[in-house]
Structures are given as C-alpha cells and as structure tokens.
Design a protein around this motif. Structure first.
Motif, mmCIF file in Angstrom:
data_model
loop_
_atom_site.group_PDB
_atom_site.id
_atom_site.type_symbol
_atom_site.label_atom_id
_atom_site.label_comp_id
_atom_site.label_asym_id
_atom_site.label_seq_id
_atom_site.Cartn_x
_atom_site.Cartn_y
_atom_site.Cartn_z
ATOM 1 N N ARG A 184 0.827 -1.210 0.000
ATOM 2 C CA ARG A 184 0.000 0.000 0.000
ATOM 3 C C ARG A 184 0.865 1.265 0.000
ATOM 4 O O ARG A 184 0.373 2.359 0.280
ATOM 5 C CB ARG A 184 -0.929 -0.005 1.225
ATOM 6 C CG ARG A 184 -2.021 -1.065 1.126
ATOM 7 C CD ARG A 184 -2.658 -1.345 2.477
ATOM 8 N NE ARG A 184 -3.222 -0.183 3.107
ATOM 9 C CZ ARG A 184 -4.451 0.293 2.876
ATOM 10 N NH1 ARG A 184 -5.224 -0.316 1.995
ATOM 11 N NH2 ARG A 184 -4.910 1.352 3.504
ATOM 12 N N LEU B 27 0.012 4.772 -1.630
ATOM 13 C CA LEU B 27 -0.830 5.792 -1.012
ATOM 14 C C LEU B 27 -0.017 6.970 -0.478
ATOM 15 O O LEU B 27 -0.578 8.021 -0.162
ATOM 16 C CB LEU B 27 -1.667 5.178 0.110
ATOM 17 C CG LEU B 27 -2.764 4.207 -0.351
ATOM 18 C CD1 LEU B 27 -3.337 3.453 0.834
ATOM 19 C CD2 LEU B 27 -3.867 4.961 -1.093
ATOM 20 N N ARG C 141 -6.191 8.668 1.912
ATOM 21 C CA ARG C 141 -5.589 7.572 2.678
ATOM 22 C C ARG C 141 -6.577 7.022 3.710
ATOM 23 O O ARG C 141 -6.666 5.802 3.912
ATOM 24 C CB ARG C 141 -4.285 8.043 3.323
ATOM 25 C CG ARG C 141 -3.158 8.229 2.295
ATOM 26 C CD ARG C 141 -1.869 8.692 2.932
ATOM 27 N NE ARG C 141 -1.768 10.147 2.945
ATOM 28 C CZ ARG C 141 -1.282 10.868 1.948
ATOM 29 N NH1 ARG C 141 -0.850 10.292 0.846
ATOM 30 N NH2 ARG C 141 -1.209 12.187 2.046
ATOM 31 N N ALA D 15 -9.093 4.932 1.806
ATOM 32 C CA ALA D 15 -8.540 3.623 1.444
ATOM 33 C C ALA D 15 -8.656 2.647 2.614
ATOM 34 O O ALA D 15 -9.012 1.472 2.423
ATOM 35 C CB ALA D 15 -7.090 3.763 1.007
ATOM 36 N N ASP D 16 -8.376 3.111 3.819
ATOM 37 C CA ASP D 16 -8.498 2.254 5.002
ATOM 38 C C ASP D 16 -9.958 1.870 5.245
ATOM 39 O O ASP D 16 -10.262 0.717 5.579
ATOM 40 C CB ASP D 16 -7.953 2.977 6.241
ATOM 41 C CG ASP D 16 -6.439 3.161 6.190
ATOM 42 O OD1 ASP D 16 -5.765 2.399 5.468
ATOM 43 O OD2 ASP D 16 -5.936 4.072 6.877
ATOM 44 N N GLU E 74 -11.071 -0.680 2.620
ATOM 45 C CA GLU E 74 -10.420 -1.959 2.893
ATOM 46 C C GLU E 74 -11.133 -2.714 4.008
ATOM 47 O O GLU E 74 -11.375 -3.925 3.909
ATOM 48 C CB GLU E 74 -8.953 -1.723 3.255
ATOM 49 C CG GLU E 74 -8.146 -2.990 3.500
ATOM 50 C CD GLU E 74 -7.943 -3.816 2.250
ATOM 51 O OE1 GLU E 74 -7.794 -5.051 2.379
ATOM 52 O OE2 GLU E 74 -7.943 -3.243 1.149
ATOM 53 N N THR F 201 -9.836 -0.953 -4.726
ATOM 54 C CA THR F 201 -9.905 -1.784 -3.522
ATOM 55 C C THR F 201 -10.991 -2.847 -3.643
ATOM 56 O O THR F 201 -10.770 -4.022 -3.331
ATOM 57 C CB THR F 201 -10.166 -0.905 -2.289
ATOM 58 O OG1 THR F 201 -9.173 0.114 -2.208
ATOM 59 C CG2 THR F 201 -10.133 -1.735 -1.016
ATOM 60 N N ARG G 249 -3.383 -6.290 -8.933
ATOM 61 C CA ARG G 249 -2.751 -6.382 -7.610
ATOM 62 C C ARG G 249 -3.115 -7.706 -6.928
ATOM 63 O O ARG G 249 -2.260 -8.338 -6.293
ATOM 64 C CB ARG G 249 -3.197 -5.216 -6.738
ATOM 65 C CG ARG G 249 -2.607 -3.871 -7.121
ATOM 66 C CD ARG G 249 -2.772 -2.886 -5.981
ATOM 67 N NE ARG G 249 -2.586 -1.507 -6.374
ATOM 68 C CZ ARG G 249 -1.396 -0.916 -6.496
ATOM 69 N NH1 ARG G 249 -0.294 -1.602 -6.295
ATOM 70 N NH2 ARG G 249 -1.326 0.374 -6.841
#
Length: 384
Positions: free
Chosen positions: A4, A7, A17, A20-21, A24, A80, A257
């Motif tokens: 990651r 990012l 950021r 993204a968390d 996820e 994601t 990915r």
C-alpha cells in the motif's frame, strides 16, 4: 499483504488515505460470501451495503462538498473493491456511471429525486448508451426520441446495458435530430417502470454480471426527463466517460494487484525440484514483470485522476492512456498468475480463474482498447 506504499504518493491527500483504510475494512468484512450464482440479488445486496456504509456518497456530486466528483476517491474505491471481488466493484461503479449525467448536468429537481436514493443504496442506476450498431461509434446511435407536446416518445433498442433488468432508473441517450451525428443526440432519465420500456433479453457473459438488451416501444416520458439541453447528449456522454474511464483502469489495477498477491503466495508456498518455486528464475521474471506493470499502470491511473481533480476541463488523453495501459497490462499480469498457478489457475472457482474471466471485459467496455489508441493518437496529431 498487499503493498500500500503507493498511497504515500503526492497524488493523494490524507482524506484519500483514510478512505482507502475505510474501504479496505468494508471489503474485508463484506465480500467473502458473495453469491456469484445469483448476480441480481448479489448486486442488490451489495448496493444496499455500500449505501449503508456511506461509500456511495462518492458516486454523485454533492453541492455541499464543492459540486464535483472526486475522481481519486472513485479510483481508490474501485481498485480496492476489485481486488476483493469483481462484482462488488461492478455494483459500486454502476451507481456512479448510471447517474453520472445527472450528477454533472441534471437539474436540482432531478438530483433530489434520484441521487438521494442512489447514494443511499435504495435505487440502482444504469447507463444506456450502446446499441446493436453503435457501440464504440456513439454518434451513430439510432434510438429515436420524438417531441410530442410535453413529452418525448422513444423507439429503438439498447444493448449490453449493465444493471439491465434490475435498475430502477436508466440514463438513456437518444437521437432528437438537432443536427447530424453527434449534434443530434440528447440524454434522458427513464424510470424502469415506464410503460414501453421492455427488458427484451438478459445477456450472459464469461464473468457473470446483470446485463440486458432493452427495447423502447412508444415509450413516453415527460419533457422534464431531459438532462441538460436538446442536442447536448453526446457532450454529456463524453463528459461522463471522461470521469469514469479512469476508474475502469483503477478496477483493472485492483485485479492485477490481487493476481500478484496470489502469485507471490503461490511462489513462496510451493516447492518444485526440491526448492521453493520462488527460487526459479523464470518465476522471478514473471513476478518482476507483474510488479513493473502494476506500478506503471498505477502512475497513469492516478495521474489522470489527479489532473481531473485539479481542475482540468478534459483529461481524455490521460484517461485513455490509463485505461488502455492498465487494462491491457492487467490481462498480462493475470495470465502470468494463471501460469504460475498451473492447473489450479484454470480450476473453476479459484481466485486467479475468476480474475482471468473478470479482466477481459474491461478492455472492451467504456471504450475498447483500439478506441483508446485512436483518442491518444488524435490528441498527439492535433498538437503536432
């Protein structure tokens, strides 16, 4: 564990950021038990879940948040979700693409009626542009919309329509005749229960998604269903694709990915000829090529998204480069993953087998790879 570190690139702000968390966590908790044998119900459930989590707020313009779509956020979410499950990515993406015209060009009344519902996951949307004779050649579409008093009457067909058959509302592009070719197209909102809108055929593809062919048989809609101005439909469609084409590239990046992640696990965990597979130079070569393609694709994807978010009016060239490279190279990355997995790579239901089926359509929809080359070349020739 997926790398990651991207990012930390300067393309992103802290808000990205954190997003993204958040995505996820949601994907880890909600994509492990999706029923891919019943895609209609799966998409309905996914949209409801994404809406409840607040993630669909990113799919439509919020006037209170500056009145624009944040393309980097859309790309992060799609990347994601795609890495976890292709159908989750599809469900999210269609809520954005399906209402993109409304977000960018709709009236306040149109937005209040539909965007509040689609952002909450309480209504599904669809983007009805392609026709049997006009996929990539949008200016050649034939579906007609004839003005009749305070109404328009639609006649013709659309095909390969994602969410076809389960959508609550369709954004439909039709010929209204203000001029030849691209100059005579307009965009409309058509609720799914409008008389004369017929789901003529459900279409099956190698990676199951809800798709359909639509028939419009004297389908009457009010004049207030027009999005923007008459004859503005081609510009509207291209503006929507200018935003969402980069997100298709991001989904391909997510698939790639996941393929690399699975391949690294396979290479480290399997022994051949008395040593770990990871010590074979050929396998190392594959892994190196995969990592290189992924980083190069990511740079193109997030450059295009960053440029759009920075205020560029059009990013057609950059978005075309991102989609062309990311989707084509993801196909190559996933093919290498299948090779590394051997027989398990083509076993139905395995992760890389699913990725192999998922990636192929991304090189076709929202502008095939060959069309992206034309877009790029025309920009370069015009500059010359």
């Amino acid at each position: 564990m997926m790398d990651r570190s991207f990012l930390s690139w300067p393309f992103f702000d802290d808000v990205h950021r954190r997003l993204a968390d958040e995505v996820e966590r949601w994907a880890t908790e909600n994509t492990g038990h999706i029923d891919h044998e019943n895609v209609d119900d799966a998409c309905l459930n996914l949209v409801a879940g994404l809406g409840a989590a607040g993630l669909l707020q990113h799919t439509a313009v919020d006037p209170a948040a500056g009145g624009r779509l944040d393309v980097r956020s859309l790309c992060i979410i799609r990347e994601t979700l795609a890495r976890h499950d292709g159908l989750a990515d599809f469900a999210f993406a269609m809520q954005g693409l399906g209402t993109g015209a409304l977000s960018l060009f709709g009236t306040d009344a149109q937005k209040r009626e539909w965007l509040t519902r689609t952002r909450a996951g309480k209504a599904l949307s669809a983007f009805a542009l392609s026709e049997p004779q006009s996929g990539s050649d949008v200016a050649n579409l034939e579906l007609s919309a004839v003005r009749d008093g305070d109404s328009f009457v639609l006649n013709g067909e659309k095909t390969w329509i994602s969410n076809g058959g389960i959508a609550d509302v369709y954004t439909v592009f039709a010929r209204t005749g203000e001029g030849d070719g691209a100059k005579g197209i307009s965009a409309f909102i058509v609720p799914a229960d409008t008389p004369g809108l017929i789901i003529a055929e459900r279409l099956e593809v190698i990676a199951p998604h809800p798709l359909a062919r639509l028939v419009f048989d004297n389908c009457r809609i009010p004049a207030s269903a027009l999005i923007g101005s008459p004859g503005q439909g081609f510009r509207i469609a291209m503006s929507v694709l200018d935003v969402f084409r980069s997100t298709v590239a991001a989904a391909a990046l997510g698939f790639a990915r996941r393929a690399l992640e699975e391949s690294v696990k396979r290479a480290n965990g399997r022994h051949l000829f008395g040593a770990p597979m990871s010590e074979l130079q050929m396998v190392q070569g594959h892994i190196a090529d995969m990592a290189l393609d992924i980083d190069a694709a990511a740079l193109l994807v997030y450059r295009a998204a960053w440029l759009k978010d920075s205020g560029a009016e059009r990013v057609s060239r950059e978005a075309a480069m991102a989609k062309l490279y990311a989707t084509d190279r993801a196909q190559s990355v996933i093919d290498k993953a299948v090779q590394i997995h051997g027989g398990d790579g083509v076993r139905k239901g395995s992760v890389v087998e699913r990725l192999y089926r998922e990636i192929r359509a991304l090189r076709i929809y929202e502008g095939a790879s060959d069309v992206q080359k034309i877009i790029i070349a025309r920009h370069e020739l015009a500059r010359g």
